[in-house]
Structure formats: C-alpha cells, structure tokens
Design a protein around this motif. Structure first.
Motif, short mmCIF file in Angstrom:
data_model
loop_
_atom_site.label_atom_id
_atom_site.label_comp_id
_atom_site.label_asym_id
_atom_site.label_seq_id
_atom_site.Cartn_x
_atom_site.Cartn_y
_atom_site.Cartn_z
N PRO A 140 5.01 35.42 27.69
CA PRO A 140 4.91 35.56 26.13
C PRO A 140 6.09 35.44 25.48
CG PRO A 140 3.21 37.07 27.29
CD PRO A 140 4.37 36.47 28.35
N GLU A 141 7.13 36.37 25.93
CA GLU A 141 8.49 36.25 25.10
C GLU A 141 9.02 35.14 24.98
OE1 GLU A 141 9.31 37.87 29.35
OE2 GLU A 141 7.66 38.08 27.78
N ASP A 142 8.84 34.09 25.83
CA ASP A 142 9.22 32.61 25.84
C ASP A 142 8.73 31.71 24.69
OD1 ASP A 142 10.92 32.81 28.12
OD2 ASP A 142 8.99 32.74 29.35
N TYR A 143 7.59 32.30 24.22
CA TYR A 143 6.83 31.40 23.25
C TYR A 143 7.30 31.98 21.97
CZ TYR A 143 3.79 29.50 26.73
OH TYR A 143 3.07 28.83 27.93
N MET A 144 7.68 33.56 22.01
CA MET A 144 7.97 34.11 20.65
C MET A 144 9.13 33.41 20.38
SD MET A 144 6.65 38.29 20.85
CE MET A 144 6.96 38.40 22.64
N ILE A 145 10.17 33.30 21.31
CA ILE A 145 11.62 32.81 21.09
C ILE A 145 11.52 31.57 20.45
CG2 ILE A 145 12.41 31.71 23.10
CD1 ILE A 145 14.50 34.44 21.12
N VAL A 146 10.63 30.64 21.21
CA VAL A 146 10.36 29.03 20.28
C VAL A 146 10.09 29.35 18.68
CG1 VAL A 146 8.94 27.15 20.48
CG2 VAL A 146 9.87 28.28 22.50
N VAL A 147 9.14 30.29 18.38
CA VAL A 147 8.64 30.36 17.24
C VAL A 147 9.63 30.79 16.30
CG1 VAL A 147 6.86 31.61 15.72
CG2 VAL A 147 6.17 30.82 18.00
N ALA A 148 10.54 31.65 16.75
CA ALA A 148 11.61 32.36 16.16
C ALA A 148 12.54 31.26 15.86
CB ALA A 148 12.19 33.61 17.08
N TYR A 149 12.92 30.55 16.87
CA TYR A 149 13.83 29.27 16.61
C TYR A 149 13.39 28.38 15.48
CZ TYR A 149 16.74 25.18 17.38
OH TYR A 149 17.66 24.29 17.14
N GLY A 150 11.89 28.28 15.36
CA GLY A 150 11.46 27.52 14.45
C GLY A 150 11.57 27.99 12.95
N THR A 151 11.19 29.21 12.85
CA THR A 151 11.57 29.90 11.50
C THR A 151 13.16 30.03 10.94
OG1 THR A 151 11.62 32.03 12.80
CG2 THR A 151 9.58 31.30 11.70
#
Length: 403
Positions: free
Chosen positions: A73-84
């Motif tokens: 789950p943390e991997d998906y969160m870091i990808v979303v964070a990179y998008g923002t």
C-alpha cells in the motif's frame, strides 16, 4: 484598496487594476514591462528537486517491481504523492511566468495579482496533499520493517498516531485553504465581493505542524534500532541510515522561518520565492527518505557493492605489487626461495612475499607448474547472524535495509 475594490464603480475599478499592486518606495518608478527577476535561480532549484525526486521514485519502483516483485500500500501512496508533486511543480513554474520570482510587487499591475494568487493557492493545496502522503508512506513502511509480525509495541502505536495526525492535518489544511474565502473564487479574484480570513495563519500553522512531525520521525526509530540484537557497528550504520531525516527537519525549519517572513513582509510577491524553494526541498527530502530502504537491495543484487570492493582490492593489490617489485632484489638476497611462498589475491594480483607461520601451510615452489609463484590456500568460516528485538521476536529478515 483591495477590500473596497469590488464596490468601486467600473471605471475606478479598472483604473485601480491598472495601477501598481503595491505603492513603490519614494523615488522608485514601477517597471511594469519586463520587471527584474531571478527566474534562472528558480528554474535551477525546481529542476534539481524534480530530478532527484524522480530518480528516487524510479529506484523504489524498480526495486519493488523487479527485485521484491510485490507492491505494498505504501508504494501506491508514494506514486499518488509524486503525481500531486508534479501538479505542485506545474504551478511553481507558472509562477515564474506571472509574476516571476523575486519581482517587487510595485512592478506588477494589481490585475496581475489575480493570476498570481490563483497559482499560489493551488500550489499550496497540492503541497498540503503531497507532504502528508509521503510521510504516511514512510511510516507505513517502518511499521512493516521494524515491528515483528504479531507485535503491538509502543513504536507501532506511535507510528499509527503520527499517521492519524498527518491524515487529519491534510484534511484540515486543505479544507482551510479552500474555504479561506467565501465565495471560493474570491480567494484569487479581487473584484468579487465576499469575506476572507487571514490565509497566512493557515500557512504558518501548516509549516509548524510539518516541522514538528519531521522531528518526531527523526527520533522515532532510534530506540528500536538500538534495541536490536546486532553488533554495535551494524547498529550505528542502521541508525545513520534512518537519521537522514534530519535533512527534512532542516528544510522544514527554514520553510517555517521564510513563511514567517512572508507573513510579515508587505512585499509578499518578492518574499514568496524562498517559501517555494524550501517547500521543494522538504518534499524532495521526503522522496529521498522513502527511496532509501530500496537502495541496498539494488546495490547488492546488481553486484555494485561487490564491484566496488573488487576495485578497491585491485588498487590495493597493485600498490602492494609495486612495493614488492621495488624490494625484490633485497628480498631475494635475504630470503630462502625454498621456504617461502607468494600470496596472490583472488583477482591474480601479486600482493607480497610472506614468511611461513603456524596458521598456514608451507608450499614448495614448483616452477614447472606455476609461472607466478605458489598460491596459498585459505580457510573461510561463514557465520550467519540473525537480528531480533529485545523481546527475542525476530524482525522481518526480508526488510530492504538489511540487504
């Protein structure tokens, strides 16, 4: 003037919008056309931070997909964070066009403030989403790496508490930024009637919250690390590994300092540049910290560490070979060739002449079989060390930082 602007007659309103956004100092004439700026510095800072963050994300993604072959789950969160983070970057670049970095406010038309405040507002929103997501991702990974399965210790509950505080801070700050004015469009449109609160208080509060969180995260894993059953040398290495969060603390401290300056400076357009820069630094540090656990796995699996050690051994071997050559004549005159053997490292580099000892077997020189001397045999003992916490619960041996 800004408060009364929506209620002025149309012609007076247009005249005010065509005037300077701030009264110039005595003797200073506004330069509305191509005002002096420092966009070059801004572009350099933005390019450097985005490059570092992108490389860190690629390193983490490569390790997760091709080496660990699983996504958490943390991997998906870091990808979303990179998008923002990229969205934040877009608005930061737009600010270099209107109004420009380090441009004095009296060199702008009042109407230029509409676009400027619009960009600043959305940059702040994306910043307030990006930074908490990065921290939540890091803390979630820590609970997986440093807490044994089935254990509910103080470290775990503190991590959960910090995660909860970041979720609440993200929601509260974004909500406050979006409802700082009613109606919503009045946040940037000076010509609309409505009511606003002081947005700078929100900015200062957000900067203070993030700095306090960074300090907590800096010290949080240290007690767990020093409680592990490892050698002092390994504990020190892991402790330093997790102490790189001090970079985020430094960036957050400067971010708070420049935000306070920005809040008290009448020339706010000139003062917002350092706020953007330190916010970039703070988020970039977050991406670096999030990437670190994946780096040792990549270095090990691709043999980078082995190649570095091999290169160092080769250099040392060549130096020793040179020293042996320069002393060959003297060594030959005082050494019995039948009672010595020559040591050669695993890469074929002659090291030095050794005298026989109790710990090694003397080998005779056989000129018919060997051209470079006799190679000694070495006995190697391999020991495997398991890491466990103080309570004898085994820590996850697949944790990336252990490889």
């Amino acid at each position: 003037m800004a408060e009364a602007l929506p209620y002025l007659p149309h012609d007076q309103q247009q005249a005010a919008l065509d005037g300077p956004a701030l009264a110039p100092p005595p003797g200073v004439t506004p330069q509305f056309d191509n005002p002096p700026n420092n966009n070059g510095l801004a572009h350099g800072v933005i390019a450097a931070c985005v490059t570092v963050s992108t490389v860190c994300l690629l390193i983490r993604g490569y390790a997760r997909v091709f080496l660990f072959k699983q996504l958490k789950p943390e991997d998906y969160m870091i990808v979303v964070a990179y998008g923002t983070y990229i969205c934040w970057t877009v608005f930061a670049l737009l600010l270099s066009k209107t109004p420009g970095y380090f441009v004095h406010q009296w060199n702008l038309h009042l109407r230029d403030m509409i676009d400027t405040v619009f960009y600043i507002h959305y940059a702040g929103v994306f910043y307030s989403i990006t930074l908490p997501l990065i921290k939540i991702s890091i803390l979630t990974e820590w609970t997986r790496m440093l807490v044994p399965r089935g254990t509910r210790n103080a470290f775990l509950w503190i991590c959960y508490g910090v995660i909860a505080s970041q979720v609440m801070a993200m929601i509260a700050i974004v909500f406050a930024l979006c409802f700082v004015c009613i109606p919503y469009e009045k946040i940037w449109d000076l010509t609309l009637p409505g009511h606003c609160i002081n947005k700078l208080n929100v900015d200062i509060g957000a900067a203070a919250v993030h700095m306090c969180t960074d300090i907590v995260m800096l010290f949080l894993p240290q007690k767990v690390i020093w409680g592990l059953r490892m050698s002092f040398r390994k504990k020190m290495g892991v402790s330093i590994f997790f102490s790189l969060g001090i970079l985020a603390c430094v960036a957050a401290a400067f971010r708070l300092a420049v935000t306070l300056t920005y809040a008290t400076e009448p020339d706010t357009i000139f003062a917002f540049g350092p706020v953007i820069f330190w916010a970039f630094a703070e988020m970039t540090c977050g991406f670096v910290i999030a990437c670190l656990p994946s780096t040792p796995k990549i270095l090990k699996d691709h043999g980078v560490l082995h190649k570095m050690k091999r290169a160092m051994r080769s250099v040392i071997g060549l130096k020793n070979s040179t020293l042996r050559t320069t002393t060959k004549a003297n060594a030959t005159s005082v050494t019995n060739p039948t009672s010595t053997y020559r040591k050669i490292d695993e890469y074929g580099v002659q090291m030095k002449d050794l005298n026989p000892s109790e710990s090694t077997e003397q080998l005779r020189d056989d000129s018919n079989k060997f051209d470079q001397g006799i190679v000694r045999t070495t006995r190697v003992t391999v020991k495997q060390e398991y890491v466990s916490d103080v309570g004898a619960n085994v820590v996850d041996h697949n944790a990336p930082w252990r490889n």
